[in-house]
Enzyme design. Structure first.
Site, PDB file in Angstrom:
ATOM      1  N   PRO A  82       0.507  -1.299  -0.163  1.00  0.00           N
ATOM      2  CA  PRO A  82      -0.091  -0.092   0.105  1.00  0.00           C
ATOM      3  C   PRO A  82       0.813   1.618  -0.291  1.00  0.00           C
ATOM      4  O   PRO A  82       1.879   1.471   0.897  1.00  0.00           O
ATOM      5  CB  PRO A  82      -0.513   0.230   0.881  1.00  0.00           C
ATOM      6  CG  PRO A  82      -0.088  -1.673   1.668  1.00  0.00           C
ATOM      7  CD  PRO A  82       0.368  -1.880   0.880  1.00  0.00           C
ATOM      8  N   ASN A  83       0.539   2.259  -0.571  1.00  0.00           N
ATOM      9  CA  ASN A  83       0.415   3.712  -1.184  1.00  0.00           C
ATOM     10  C   ASN A  83       2.363   3.611  -1.799  1.00  0.00           C
ATOM     11  O   ASN A  83       2.439   4.514  -2.078  1.00  0.00           O
ATOM     12  CB  ASN A  83       0.619   4.267   0.505  1.00  0.00           C
ATOM     13  CG  ASN A  83      -0.577   4.121   1.104  1.00  0.00           C
ATOM     14  OD1 ASN A  83      -0.980   4.961   0.389  1.00  0.00           O
ATOM     15  ND2 ASN A  83      -0.692   3.995   2.349  1.00  0.00           N
ATOM     16  N   ARG A 117       5.418  12.299  -3.059  1.00  0.00           N
ATOM     17  CA  ARG A 117       5.710  12.524  -1.825  1.00  0.00           C
ATOM     18  C   ARG A 117       6.367  11.899  -0.829  1.00  0.00           C
ATOM     19  O   ARG A 117       7.235  11.258  -1.127  1.00  0.00           O
ATOM     20  CB  ARG A 117       3.994  12.485  -1.591  1.00  0.00           C
ATOM     21  CG  ARG A 117       3.271  13.261  -2.412  1.00  0.00           C
ATOM     22  CD  ARG A 117       1.492  13.167  -1.299  1.00  0.00           C
ATOM     23  NE  ARG A 117       0.990  13.018  -2.495  1.00  0.00           N
ATOM     24  CZ  ARG A 117      -0.780  11.836  -2.221  1.00  0.00           C
ATOM     25  NH1 ARG A 117      -0.601  12.213  -1.196  1.00  0.00           N
ATOM     26  NH2 ARG A 117      -1.594  12.106  -3.526  1.00  0.00           N
ATOM     27  N   TYR A 162      11.116   8.526   1.216  1.00  0.00           N
ATOM     28  CA  TYR A 162      11.243   7.993   0.780  1.00  0.00           C
ATOM     29  C   TYR A 162      12.064   7.954  -0.767  1.00  0.00           C
ATOM     30  O   TYR A 162      12.285   7.295  -2.105  1.00  0.00           O
ATOM     31  CB  TYR A 162      10.043   7.705   0.106  1.00  0.00           C
ATOM     32  CG  TYR A 162       9.590   6.938   1.327  1.00  0.00           C
ATOM     33  CD1 TYR A 162       9.420   5.584   2.403  1.00  0.00           C
ATOM     34  CD2 TYR A 162       8.113   7.749   2.101  1.00  0.00           C
ATOM     35  CE1 TYR A 162       8.796   4.865   3.540  1.00  0.00           C
ATOM     36  CE2 TYR A 162       7.281   7.160   3.317  1.00  0.00           C
ATOM     37  CZ  TYR A 162       7.911   6.385   3.808  1.00  0.00           C
ATOM     38  OH  TYR A 162       7.610   5.400   5.022  1.00  0.00           O
ATOM     39  N   ASN A 211       8.008  -5.130  -0.493  1.00  0.00           N
ATOM     40  CA  ASN A 211       8.312  -4.285   0.414  1.00  0.00           C
ATOM     41  C   ASN A 211       6.709  -4.347   0.574  1.00  0.00           C
ATOM     42  O   ASN A 211       6.021  -3.694  -0.071  1.00  0.00           O
ATOM     43  CB  ASN A 211       8.725  -3.097  -0.159  1.00  0.00           C
ATOM     44  CG  ASN A 211       8.561  -2.279   0.823  1.00  0.00           C
ATOM     45  OD1 ASN A 211       8.011  -2.521   2.083  1.00  0.00           O
ATOM     46  ND2 ASN A 211       8.940  -1.066   0.273  1.00  0.00           N
ATOM     47  N   ALA A 225       3.415  -0.201   5.147  1.00  0.00           N
ATOM     48  CA  ALA A 225       2.487  -0.061   6.008  1.00  0.00           C
ATOM     49  C   ALA A 225       2.005  -2.036   6.628  1.00  0.00           C
ATOM     50  O   ALA A 225       1.638  -2.394   8.195  1.00  0.00           O
ATOM     51  CB  ALA A 225       1.213   0.587   6.916  1.00  0.00           C
ATOM     52  N   GLU A 281      12.329  -9.770   2.404  1.00  0.00           N
ATOM     53  CA  GLU A 281      11.488  -7.986   3.467  1.00  0.00           C
ATOM     54  C   GLU A 281      12.799  -7.224   2.790  1.00  0.00           C
ATOM     55  O   GLU A 281      13.809  -7.295   2.940  1.00  0.00           O
ATOM     56  CB  GLU A 281      11.785  -8.423   4.682  1.00  0.00           C
ATOM     57  CG  GLU A 281      10.879  -7.051   5.535  1.00  0.00           C
ATOM     58  CD  GLU A 281      10.621  -7.762   6.053  1.00  0.00           C
ATOM     59  OE1 GLU A 281      10.838  -8.273   7.087  1.00  0.00           O
ATOM     60  OE2 GLU A 281      10.050  -6.327   7.005  1.00  0.00           O
ATOM     61  N   HIS A 328      13.284  -2.583   3.008  1.00  0.00           N
ATOM     62  CA  HIS A 328      12.050  -1.621   2.855  1.00  0.00           C
ATOM     63  C   HIS A 328      13.012  -0.385   2.371  1.00  0.00           C
ATOM     64  O   HIS A 328      13.872  -0.463   3.240  1.00  0.00           O
ATOM     65  CB  HIS A 328      12.215  -1.533   4.861  1.00  0.00           C
ATOM     66  CG  HIS A 328      11.100  -2.627   5.187  1.00  0.00           C
ATOM     67  ND1 HIS A 328      10.141  -2.443   4.886  1.00  0.00           N
ATOM     68  CD2 HIS A 328      11.092  -3.364   6.027  1.00  0.00           C
ATOM     69  CE1 HIS A 328       9.152  -3.413   5.157  1.00  0.00           C
ATOM     70  NE2 HIS A 328       9.485  -4.095   6.099  1.00  0.00           N
ATOM     71  N   ARG A 336      13.145   4.433  13.280  1.00  0.00           N
ATOM     72  CA  ARG A 336      12.054   5.348  13.103  1.00  0.00           C
ATOM     73  C   ARG A 336      10.504   5.221  14.541  1.00  0.00           C
ATOM     74  O   ARG A 336      11.263   4.401  15.499  1.00  0.00           O
ATOM     75  CB  ARG A 336      11.159   5.353  11.764  1.00  0.00           C
ATOM     76  CG  ARG A 336      11.693   5.640  10.737  1.00  0.00           C
ATOM     77  CD  ARG A 336      11.240   5.533   9.471  1.00  0.00           C
ATOM     78  NE  ARG A 336       9.913   6.587   9.098  1.00  0.00           N
ATOM     79  CZ  ARG A 336       9.114   6.479   7.516  1.00  0.00           C
ATOM     80  NH1 ARG A 336       9.176   5.281   7.145  1.00  0.00           N
ATOM     81  NH2 ARG A 336       8.440   6.710   8.134  1.00  0.00           N
TER      82      ARG A 336
HETATM   83  O1  CA2 Z   1      10.229   1.684   3.942  1.00  0.00           O
HETATM   84  C1  CA2 Z   1       9.905   1.090   3.647  1.00  0.00           C
HETATM   85  O2  CA2 Z   1       9.841   1.024   2.360  1.00  0.00           O
HETATM   86  C2  CA2 Z   1       7.819   1.481   4.249  1.00  0.00           C
HETATM   87  O3  CA2 Z   1       8.026  -0.229   3.998  1.00  0.00           O
HETATM   88  C3  CA2 Z   1       7.008   2.083   3.478  1.00  0.00           C
HETATM   89  C4  CA2 Z   1       5.726   2.665   4.320  1.00  0.00           C
HETATM   90  C5  CA2 Z   1       5.982   2.471   5.300  1.00  0.00           C
HETATM   91  O4  CA2 Z   1       4.852   2.277   6.459  1.00  0.00           O
HETATM   92  C6  CA2 Z   1       7.110   1.302   6.529  1.00  0.00           C
HETATM   93  O5  CA2 Z   1       7.380   1.527   7.745  1.00  0.00           O
HETATM   94  C7  CA2 Z   1       8.264   1.306   5.606  1.00  0.00           C
HETATM   95  C8  CA2 Z   1       4.895   3.633   3.816  1.00  0.00           C
HETATM   96  C9  CA2 Z   1       4.766   3.095   2.170  1.00  0.00           C
HETATM   97  C10 CA2 Z   1       4.497   4.554   2.145  1.00  0.00           C
HETATM   98  O6  CA2 Z   1       5.013   5.197   0.352  1.00  0.00           O
HETATM   99  C11 CA2 Z   1       4.798   6.116   0.301  1.00  0.00           C
HETATM  100  C12 CA2 Z   1       5.719   7.146  -0.896  1.00  0.00           C
HETATM  101  C13 CA2 Z   1       6.026   8.134  -1.085  1.00  0.00           C
HETATM  102  C14 CA2 Z   1       4.732   9.103  -0.157  1.00  0.00           C
HETATM  103  C15 CA2 Z   1       4.351   8.510   0.641  1.00  0.00           C
HETATM  104  C16 CA2 Z   1       4.824   7.214   1.109  1.00  0.00           C
END
Ligand code: CA2
Length: 157
Positions: free
Chosen positions: A10-11, A18, A23, A79, A82, A104, A106, A113
């Protein structure tokens, strides 16, 4: 040609649009193109799939579990976004396919964090973990998969 799955949760479709401080500025299509190139260099077809839906991610893991059993897939880079921190169902899916190596991955260092990101339901089911290398982590995970599961690969030094 054997396949490697790069699976994003997700996301992650928002990558590069963003939160660049967290990221980076690279978009998901760019990351996926880099993964496909890395796979090709190592002699694999990389399939990329992203979904914001837990069940769709689970279905994809099941599909690759079957391909792995038939000798048509090497493994998966996951990946789970969340869902990493919430999903018993993804944990069960990886355990349930019994064999498919899942790395896995990230982008950020989740351990530096918020405390709620320190626990992963994926880690106990994963064959390996790559954390905190930015989007380069996807290629590191692909190479790690090949290095550990295809040790005689001629493209590896
Ligand atoms: O660091 C990572 O790759 C995460 O898996 C990214 C997730 C986060 O919930 C994990 O704790 C760590 C979030 C992905 C959301 O990605 C976005 C990218 C750009 C803008 C907003 C969200």
């Amino acid at each position: 040609m054997k396949k490697i799955l790069v699976l994003n949760g997700p996301n992650l479709n928002l990558l590069g649009t963003r939160e660049p401080a967290q990221y980076g500025a690279t978009t998901l299509p760019e990351v996926e193109a880099t993964c496909r190139d890395a796979g090709r260099r190592l002699g694999y077809e990389v399939e990329c799939f992203q979904s914001n839906h837990e069940g769709a991610l689970i279905d994809k893991i099941h599909e690759y579990g079957r391909l792995w059993k038939e000798g048509q897939a090497l493994g998966c880079v996951l990946n789970a976004g969340a869902y990493t921190h919430t999903s018993v169902a993804l944990h069960d899916a990886i355990k349930g396919v019994d064999g498919l190596p899942v790395i896995e991955c990230h982008i950020s260092n989740v351990h530096a964090r918020e405390a709620f990101r320190h626990h992963s339901y994926i880690s106990p089911a994963a064959a390996g973990i790559v954390v905190g290398f930015g989007v380069a982590g996807y290629v590191i995970a692909i190479e790690g998969l090949v290095r550990t599961r295809d040790k005689d690969n001629a493209a590896l030094k």
